[in-house]
Design a protein around this motif. Structure first.
Motif, mmCIF file in Angstrom:
data_model
loop_
_atom_site.group_PDB
_atom_site.id
_atom_site.type_symbol
_atom_site.label_atom_id
_atom_site.label_comp_id
_atom_site.label_asym_id
_atom_site.label_seq_id
_atom_site.Cartn_x
_atom_site.Cartn_y
_atom_site.Cartn_z
ATOM 1 N N VAL A 154 0.661 -1.297 -0.008
ATOM 2 C CA VAL A 154 0.169 0.028 0.093
ATOM 3 C C VAL A 154 0.925 1.270 -0.302
ATOM 4 C CG1 VAL A 154 -1.697 1.275 1.426
ATOM 5 C CG2 VAL A 154 -2.229 -1.209 0.844
ATOM 6 N N LEU A 155 1.775 0.718 0.727
ATOM 7 C CA LEU A 155 3.209 2.461 0.539
ATOM 8 C C LEU A 155 3.564 2.693 -0.689
ATOM 9 C CD1 LEU A 155 4.118 4.758 2.437
ATOM 10 C CD2 LEU A 155 5.772 3.247 3.216
ATOM 11 N N ALA A 156 3.992 1.687 -1.463
ATOM 12 C CA ALA A 156 4.396 1.515 -2.174
ATOM 13 C C ALA A 156 3.600 2.238 -3.469
ATOM 14 C CB ALA A 156 5.482 -0.048 -2.780
ATOM 15 N N MET A 157 2.330 1.887 -3.186
ATOM 16 C CA MET A 157 1.866 2.288 -4.522
ATOM 17 C C MET A 157 0.881 3.821 -5.002
ATOM 18 S SD MET A 157 -0.737 -1.240 -5.072
ATOM 19 C CE MET A 157 -1.982 -0.275 -6.083
ATOM 20 N N ILE A 158 0.809 3.824 -3.215
ATOM 21 C CA ILE A 158 0.685 4.984 -3.030
ATOM 22 C C ILE A 158 1.767 6.588 -3.009
ATOM 23 C CG2 ILE A 158 -0.287 7.321 -0.443
ATOM 24 C CD1 ILE A 158 -1.641 4.566 0.714
ATOM 25 N N VAL A 159 2.797 6.089 -2.480
ATOM 26 C CA VAL A 159 4.339 6.979 -2.576
ATOM 27 C C VAL A 159 4.561 6.899 -4.237
ATOM 28 C CG1 VAL A 159 4.837 7.321 -1.216
ATOM 29 C CG2 VAL A 159 5.867 5.437 -2.396
ATOM 30 N N GLN A 160 4.088 6.212 -5.569
ATOM 31 C CA GLN A 160 4.265 5.324 -6.917
ATOM 32 C C GLN A 160 3.123 6.613 -7.257
ATOM 33 O OE1 GLN A 160 3.053 1.632 -8.035
ATOM 34 N NE2 GLN A 160 5.194 1.769 -8.704
ATOM 35 N N ARG A 161 2.148 7.079 -6.289
ATOM 36 C CA ARG A 161 1.039 8.150 -7.144
ATOM 37 C C ARG A 161 0.974 9.874 -7.052
ATOM 38 N NH1 ARG A 161 -0.164 3.424 -7.585
ATOM 39 N NH2 ARG A 161 -0.971 2.287 -9.891
ATOM 40 N N PHE A 162 1.261 9.373 -5.596
ATOM 41 C CA PHE A 162 1.252 10.950 -4.381
ATOM 42 C C PHE A 162 2.108 11.160 -4.036
ATOM 43 C CE2 PHE A 162 -3.257 8.342 -4.869
ATOM 44 C CZ PHE A 162 -4.041 10.259 -5.852
ATOM 45 N N SER A 163 2.002 12.418 -4.119
ATOM 46 C CA SER A 163 3.097 13.445 -2.797
ATOM 47 C C SER A 163 2.849 13.735 -1.675
ATOM 48 C CB SER A 163 4.399 14.210 -3.819
ATOM 49 O OG SER A 163 4.271 15.947 -3.346
ATOM 50 N N LEU A 164 3.250 13.781 -1.235
ATOM 51 C CA LEU A 164 2.057 13.849 0.472
ATOM 52 C C LEU A 164 2.459 14.977 1.296
ATOM 53 C CD1 LEU A 164 2.572 9.999 1.453
ATOM 54 C CD2 LEU A 164 1.031 11.027 0.494
ATOM 55 N N ALA A 165 2.371 15.794 1.806
ATOM 56 C CA ALA A 165 2.069 16.665 2.814
ATOM 57 C C ALA A 165 1.181 17.274 3.760
ATOM 58 C CB ALA A 165 2.368 18.960 1.734
#
Ligand code: HEM
Length: 474
Positions: free
Chosen positions: A431-442
Motif C-alpha cells: 500500500v505504501l509503495a503504491m501511494i508514493v508511486q502516485r502521490f506526493s504528501l504534505a
C-alpha cells in the motif's frame, strides 16, 4: 391449635424464631463486612507492603476506587489538548505512566479499584513475562465485550485449544501463503487509489483524511483474504448471527479459509471455530494495519526527505509497474520506514498479562493474580535504549542488521506474538509503495497532532493530508 405466625399475625419481636433470624442476619452482615475489609483494606495494604519491601512503589492506594479516578482524569486532560507535531507522545497517550514512572521508576504498582496492577517498561522483565511457557503467566480472562468483537478466536484462547488454533493459523499466514495474496492486495489498493484519483478531479492537489480512507481499505483487504468477499459482504459474517454458517461456507473460495482446513482430523476447525477466527482476524488485522499506514503517511508528509527516498526506491524496484511479491524483500527503505513508524507509533500500545500462580521474576516475588501492563510505547521511546534521539524519526536505525531486538516488539514477543505479522508487513509495503508511486504528501493545515489510545493508537481527529500527483521523470 393454630400458631400466631401461621394465623397471619406477625411474630412477637422477642420470640425465639425472631431472635434466631436476627442472629443469622447479623452473622451474614458480619461475614460480608469481614470479607469487605479483607478484600478492600487488608489485602491491598499487604500487597503494597510486599512490593515496597522489594523496591516497587506507586501512587497510594485509595479505598474502593484505587487510582482509577486519577487515571480517568489524566486521560481526559490529555485527550482535551493537541500537542505540537513532535514524536514525544508518551505524555498524551499514557499520561498516568508518564507521571508515575518519573516519580517511582520503570516498574510501578497501581490500583484499579482494589485490584493490583504492575505497569513495567523494564525490557528484561517484559521478556521474561512474554516468553514464559510454563502456564504461570497468562493473558487475562477476556472481557465479554471483547469476546463479541473478536469471537472466541486466537486472541482470547488459552491452553490446548490455543495451541491447535495457533498451529493452524501460523500455517495460514506463513510467508509463502501471504505472497499468494499479493495480487488481491494490489487489486484492492488500486481500486481505492482510483477513488482518490476521482476525488482529485483534475486538481493539482487535494486534501483527504487518509485515516478514514485507510480503515476501509484495510477492512476490504482483510475481508478479501479472510472471507474471500468484499468489505460489505464480509461484515455480515459477524453482523448476522443467523447467516454466519452459510456465509462462512460460501467463503470456502477464500484462499485464507482453505488454508485453515487440514487433512488431519485433530488439526481441523469446526465451522463455528473458523467463524470465530475470521472475526478475530478481521478485528485484530484491519485497525492495526490501517493505523500503521496512517502514521506512516503522516510521518512521510512531515519528513519529505524520507518520502523522496521511499519514492526513489519504489521507482527503482517496481519501475512504473504495480508491485509484485518478488518486490517485497527488495523494498528495504520502505521496510525501514515502516519499522521506525512501528517504533514511534506502535498501533498496540500496551500488552496485558496476568500471573496464574506465584512466580519469581528476576529477583522479584510476584503473587498470583497480579495483572501486568507492559507499555510497548514507553519502551520504544526510552532514551536509555534508543539514545538521546529516541523521539526522532530516523529509519536508519533499522537499515543494518541489529542485535537482538528485544526492546523492540510492535508485534509482541514469544509464543503469543502476532500471527498476522507477515500479512501486515506485506500489506503495508504494497500500500505504501503504491501511494508514493502516485502521490506526493504534505501535512494539511487542518491536521492536529492528537495520538490517542482507543483499541489501538490512532490520530484522534483523523489524518488530513494534502496529496498531489507524482509524475515520474525517470
Ligand atoms: C501493524 C499491524 C499489527 C500489529 C502492530 C499487531 C500487533 C499485535 C500484537 C502486539 C500482538 C500480541 C498481543 C499480546 O501479546 O497480547 C498481536 C497478536 C495477534 N495478532 Fe496482530 N498485529 C497486527 C496485524 C495483525 C493482522 C493483519 C492479523 C491477522 C490477520 C493479526 C492477528 C493477530 C492475532 C490472531 C493475534 C493473537 C495471537 C495469539 O494470541 O496467539 N494481527 N498482534
Amino acid at each position: 391449635m393454630e400458631s400466631l405466625a401461621s394465623s397471619g399475625y406477625p411474630l412477637p419481636i422477642n420470640s425465639p424464631a425472631m431472635q434466631i433470624l436476627a442472629a443469622v442476619l447479623l452473622l451474614l452482615v458480619l461475614i460480608y463486612l469481614v470479607k469487605f475489609i479483607y478484600a478492600v483494606i487488608w489485602l491491598p495494604r499487604k500487597i503494597e507492603s510486599h512490593f515496597k519491601k522489594q523496591g516497587i512503589k506507586g501512587p497510594p492506594y485509595r479505598l474502593i476506587y484505587g487510582n482509577s479516578q486519577e487515571i480517568g482524569q489524566l486521560l481526559k486532560d490529555a485527550a482535551s489538548k493537541s500537542i505540537r507535531f513532535s514524536h514525544d507522545i508518551l505524555q498524551r497517550v499514557a499520561p498516568h505512566y508518564y507521571k508515575w514512572s518519573a516519580m517511582y521508576g520503570k516498574t510501578v504498582l497501581f490500583w484499579f479499584g482494589s485490584k493490583p496492577r504492575l505497569i513495567s517498561a523494564d525490557p528484561a522483565m517484559i521478556k521474561e513475562l512474554m516468553v514464559n511457557h510454563s502456564g504461570s503467566v497468562i493473558k487475562d480472562a477476556f472481557n465479554p465485550l471483547s469476546k463479541l468483537l473478536f469471537g472466541q478466536g486466537l486472541v482470547g484462547l488459552e491452553g490446548d485449544k490455543w495451541s491447535v488454533h495457533r498451529k493452524i493459523s501460523s500455517q495460514a499466514f506463513n510467508m509463502e501463503r501471504v505472497k499468494g495474496w499479493v495480487p488481491e492486495i494490489v487489486a484492492t489498493t488500486l481500486n481505492e487509489l482510483n477513488k482518490w484519483e476521482a476525488q482529485r478531479g483534475g486538481r493539482d492537489e487535494f486534501e483527504i483524511d487518509v485515516h478514514k480512507a485507510l480503515q476501509n481499505l484495510f477492512a476490504d483487504i482483510i475481508c478479501k483474504a479472510a472471507f474471500g468477499s468484499s468489505f460489505e459482504e464480509g461484515k455480515r459474517v459477524y453482523e448476522l448471527q443467523d447467516q454466519q454458517a452459510v456465509l462462512a461456507l460460501q467463503a470456502d473460495r477464500s484462499i485464507f479459509l482453505s488454508s485453515l482446513s487440514s487433512d488431519r482430523e485433530e488439526d481441523r476447525l469446526s465451522v463455528e471455530e473458523v467463524i470465530d477466527e475470521c472475526k478475530t482476524f478481521y478485528f485484530a488485522g484491519k485497525e492495526t494495519t490501517a493505523n500503521l499506514m496512517s502514521w506512516t503517511l503522516l510521518l512521510l508528509a512531515k519528513h519529505p526527505d524520507w518520502q523522496n527516498r521511499a519514492r526513489e526506491e519504489v521507482f527503482r524496484v517496481c519501475k512504473n509497474q504495480l508491485p509484485n511479491s518478488e518486490n517485497l524483500t527488495e523494498l528495504k527503505t520502505v521496510t525501514s520506514i515502516l519499522q521506525e513508524t512501528l517504533r514511534l507509533y506502535p498501533p498496540v500500545v500496551m500488552l496485558l498479562r496476568k500471573t496464574a500462580k506465584n512466580i519469581k521474576l528476576g529477583k522479584l516475588d510476584i503473587p498470583a493474580n497480579i495483572e501486568f501492563h507492559l507499555p510497548i510505547l514507553a519502551v520504544h521511546h526510552d532514551p536509555e535504549i534508543w539514545g538521546d534521539d529516541a523521539n526522532e524519526f530516523n529509519p536508519l536505525r533499522f537499515s543494518e542488521r541489529r542485535k537482538p531486538l528485544v526492546p523492540y516488539f510492535p508485534f509482541g514477543l514469544g509464543p503469543r506474538s502476532c500471527v498476522g505479522q507477515n500479512l501486515a508487513m506485506a500489506e503495508a509495503k504494497i500500500v505504501l509503495a503504491m501511494i508514493v508511486q502516485r502521490f506526493s504528501l504534505a501535512i494539511s493545515p487542518s491536521y492536529t497532532h492528537t495520538p490517542i489510545r482507543t483499541w489501538t493508537m490512532e490520530p484522534q481527529y483523523g489524518a488530513q493530508i494534502i496529496l498531489s500527483r507524482v509524475v515520474n521523470s525517470s
